[in-house]
Design a protein around this motif. Structure first.
Motif, PDB file in Angstrom:
ATOM      1  N   LEU A 165      49.994  10.742  57.293  1.00 13.63           N
ATOM      2  CA  LEU A 165      50.411  12.042  56.679  1.00 13.63           C
ATOM      3  C   LEU A 165      51.366  12.063  56.186  1.00 13.63           C
ATOM      4  O   LEU A 165      51.675  12.749  54.212  1.00 13.63           O
ATOM      5  CB  LEU A 165      50.710  13.212  58.417  1.00 13.63           C
ATOM      6  N   ASN A 166      52.738  10.736  56.140  1.00 17.04           N
ATOM      7  CA  ASN A 166      53.734  10.282  55.492  1.00 17.04           C
ATOM      8  C   ASN A 166      53.059   9.874  54.371  1.00 17.04           C
ATOM      9  O   ASN A 166      53.253  10.498  53.291  1.00 17.04           O
ATOM     10  CB  ASN A 166      54.276   9.573  55.847  1.00 17.04           C
ATOM     11  N   GLN A 167      52.210   9.271  54.067  1.00 17.11           N
ATOM     12  CA  GLN A 167      51.094   8.663  53.036  1.00 17.11           C
ATOM     13  C   GLN A 167      50.675   9.891  51.749  1.00 17.11           C
ATOM     14  O   GLN A 167      50.742   9.780  50.694  1.00 17.11           O
ATOM     15  CB  GLN A 167      50.318   7.786  53.495  1.00 17.11           C
ATOM     16  N   LEU A 168      49.951  10.645  53.046  1.00 19.20           N
ATOM     17  CA  LEU A 168      49.460  11.657  52.074  1.00 19.20           C
ATOM     18  C   LEU A 168      50.364  13.063  51.452  1.00 19.20           C
ATOM     19  O   LEU A 168      50.104  13.922  50.326  1.00 19.20           O
ATOM     20  CB  LEU A 168      48.791  13.049  52.975  1.00 19.20           C
ATOM     21  N   GLN A 169      51.398  12.657  51.986  1.00 13.96           N
ATOM     22  CA  GLN A 169      52.683  13.949  51.902  1.00 13.96           C
ATOM     23  C   GLN A 169      52.373  14.144  49.898  1.00 13.96           C
ATOM     24  O   GLN A 169      52.735  15.115  49.712  1.00 13.96           O
ATOM     25  CB  GLN A 169      53.390  13.573  52.398  1.00 13.96           C
ATOM     26  N   PRO A 170      52.932  13.021  49.243  1.00 13.64           N
ATOM     27  CA  PRO A 170      53.105  13.208  47.806  1.00 13.64           C
ATOM     28  C   PRO A 170      51.575  13.702  47.146  1.00 13.64           C
ATOM     29  O   PRO A 170      52.392  14.824  46.541  1.00 13.64           O
ATOM     30  CB  PRO A 170      53.025  11.906  47.172  1.00 13.64           C
ATOM     31  N   VAL A 171      50.948  13.712  47.570  1.00 13.18           N
ATOM     32  CA  VAL A 171      49.302  14.526  47.549  1.00 13.18           C
ATOM     33  C   VAL A 171      49.374  15.866  47.646  1.00 13.18           C
ATOM     34  O   VAL A 171      48.981  16.591  46.346  1.00 13.18           O
ATOM     35  CB  VAL A 171      48.076  13.802  47.864  1.00 13.18           C
ATOM     36  N   ILE A 172      49.650  16.041  48.418  1.00 12.34           N
ATOM     37  CA  ILE A 172      50.195  17.909  49.205  1.00 12.34           C
ATOM     38  C   ILE A 172      50.895  18.694  48.703  1.00 12.34           C
ATOM     39  O   ILE A 172      50.622  19.177  47.696  1.00 12.34           O
ATOM     40  CB  ILE A 172      50.369  17.857  51.322  1.00 12.34           C
ATOM     41  N   ASP A 173      52.213  17.640  48.086  1.00  8.94           N
ATOM     42  CA  ASP A 173      53.270  17.897  47.250  1.00  8.94           C
ATOM     43  C   ASP A 173      52.802  18.692  45.924  1.00  8.94           C
ATOM     44  O   ASP A 173      52.939  19.718  45.332  1.00  8.94           O
ATOM     45  CB  ASP A 173      54.614  17.492  47.337  1.00  8.94           C
TER      46      ASP A 173
ATOM     47  N   TYR B 223      39.113   6.628  49.555  1.00  8.18           N
ATOM     48  CA  TYR B 223      39.304   6.544  50.965  1.00  8.18           C
ATOM     49  C   TYR B 223      40.848   7.943  50.772  1.00  8.18           C
ATOM     50  O   TYR B 223      40.927   8.302  51.800  1.00  8.18           O
ATOM     51  CB  TYR B 223      40.610   5.409  50.580  1.00  8.18           C
ATOM     52  N   LEU B 224      41.184   8.419  49.470  1.00  7.08           N
ATOM     53  CA  LEU B 224      41.948   9.503  50.319  1.00  7.08           C
ATOM     54  C   LEU B 224      41.391  10.803  50.887  1.00  7.08           C
ATOM     55  O   LEU B 224      41.505  11.882  51.694  1.00  7.08           O
ATOM     56  CB  LEU B 224      41.924  10.308  49.066  1.00  7.08           C
ATOM     57  N   CYS B 225      39.685  11.366  50.789  1.00  5.19           N
ATOM     58  CA  CYS B 225      39.161  11.845  51.200  1.00  5.19           C
ATOM     59  C   CYS B 225      38.722  12.303  52.725  1.00  5.19           C
ATOM     60  O   CYS B 225      38.997  12.628  53.402  1.00  5.19           O
ATOM     61  CB  CYS B 225      37.946  12.140  50.643  1.00  5.19           C
ATOM     62  N   ARG B 226      38.620  10.479  52.980  1.00  7.19           N
ATOM     63  CA  ARG B 226      38.518   9.878  54.259  1.00  7.19           C
ATOM     64  C   ARG B 226      39.907  10.563  55.039  1.00  7.19           C
ATOM     65  O   ARG B 226      40.177  10.718  55.906  1.00  7.19           O
ATOM     66  CB  ARG B 226      38.228   8.563  54.132  1.00  7.19           C
ATOM     67  N   LEU B 227      41.161   9.919  54.538  1.00  6.45           N
ATOM     68  CA  LEU B 227      42.857  10.261  55.126  1.00  6.45           C
ATOM     69  C   LEU B 227      43.068  11.636  55.081  1.00  6.45           C
ATOM     70  O   LEU B 227      43.419  11.505  56.161  1.00  6.45           O
ATOM     71  CB  LEU B 227      43.680   8.986  54.038  1.00  6.45           C
ATOM     72  N   PHE B 228      42.489  12.352  53.918  1.00  8.85           N
ATOM     73  CA  PHE B 228      43.140  13.648  54.526  1.00  8.85           C
ATOM     74  C   PHE B 228      41.891  14.718  55.683  1.00  8.85           C
ATOM     75  O   PHE B 228      42.422  14.938  56.362  1.00  8.85           O
ATOM     76  CB  PHE B 228      42.340  14.650  53.285  1.00  8.85           C
ATOM     77  N   LYS B 229      40.686  13.800  55.468  1.00  6.83           N
ATOM     78  CA  LYS B 229      39.725  14.571  56.792  1.00  6.83           C
ATOM     79  C   LYS B 229      39.985  13.793  58.157  1.00  6.83           C
ATOM     80  O   LYS B 229      40.727  15.091  58.758  1.00  6.83           O
ATOM     81  CB  LYS B 229      38.531  13.917  56.350  1.00  6.83           C
ATOM     82  N   GLU B 230      40.714  12.876  57.993  1.00 12.21           N
ATOM     83  CA  GLU B 230      41.657  12.252  59.162  1.00 12.21           C
ATOM     84  C   GLU B 230      42.779  12.706  59.500  1.00 12.21           C
ATOM     85  O   GLU B 230      43.376  13.768  60.885  1.00 12.21           O
ATOM     86  CB  GLU B 230      41.841  11.130  59.448  1.00 12.21           C
ATOM     87  N   CYS B 231      43.719  13.168  58.961  1.00  9.98           N
ATOM     88  CA  CYS B 231      44.854  14.044  58.870  1.00  9.98           C
ATOM     89  C   CYS B 231      44.654  15.462  59.143  1.00  9.98           C
ATOM     90  O   CYS B 231      46.133  16.206  59.667  1.00  9.98           O
ATOM     91  CB  CYS B 231      45.911  13.025  57.741  1.00  9.98           C
ATOM     92  N   LEU B 232      44.326  16.407  58.067  1.00  5.82           N
ATOM     93  CA  LEU B 232      44.218  17.499  58.073  1.00  5.82           C
ATOM     94  C   LEU B 232      43.142  18.500  58.676  1.00  5.82           C
ATOM     95  O   LEU B 232      42.690  19.932  58.400  1.00  5.82           O
ATOM     96  CB  LEU B 232      44.592  18.059  57.098  1.00  5.82           C
ATOM     97  N   SER B 233      41.485  17.405  58.970  1.00  6.52           N
ATOM     98  CA  SER B 233      40.582  18.013  59.391  1.00  6.52           C
ATOM     99  C   SER B 233      39.653  19.439  57.277  1.00  6.52           C
ATOM    100  O   SER B 233      39.364  19.406  58.106  1.00  6.52           O
ATOM    101  CB  SER B 233      40.507  18.665  60.615  1.00  6.52           C
TER     102      SER B 233
END
Length: 90
Positions: free
Chosen positions: A6-14, A39-49
């Protein structure tokens, strides 16, 4: 592990939260954190569903609700601002 992802995704979310009115691409979002779009899509799906563009759509809907409550713009103006800007996935 999940917190780290989730920390890795935070810049994208922001970035999405600040730029949801713009036309965004999956490549642009993935480049923010040096990942492949897949991989971004997979990570998003894992962390945020959610997939990245599902998150973007929800952000736009949330903003549209707020704008409707303010009663300063009509629904067509809100749609033009938030939804008709176009979304490209490549």
């Amino acid at each position: 592990q999940d917190g780290q992802k989730l920390n890795q995704l935070q810049p994208v979310i922001d970035y999405i939260d600040k730029n949801f009115r713009k036309e965004l691409t999956l490549v642009e979002l993935a480049d923010l954190i040096d990942l492949s779009p897949q991989y971004l899509c997979r990570l998003f799906k894992e962390c945020l569903s959610l997939r990245p563009f599902e998150y973007l759509a929800r952000k736009r809907i949330q903003q549209a609700k707020l704008l409707l409550l303010e009663d300063k713009l009509n629904i067509n103006e809100i749609a033009a601002q938030l939804f008709l800007c176009g979304v490209q996935k490549a």
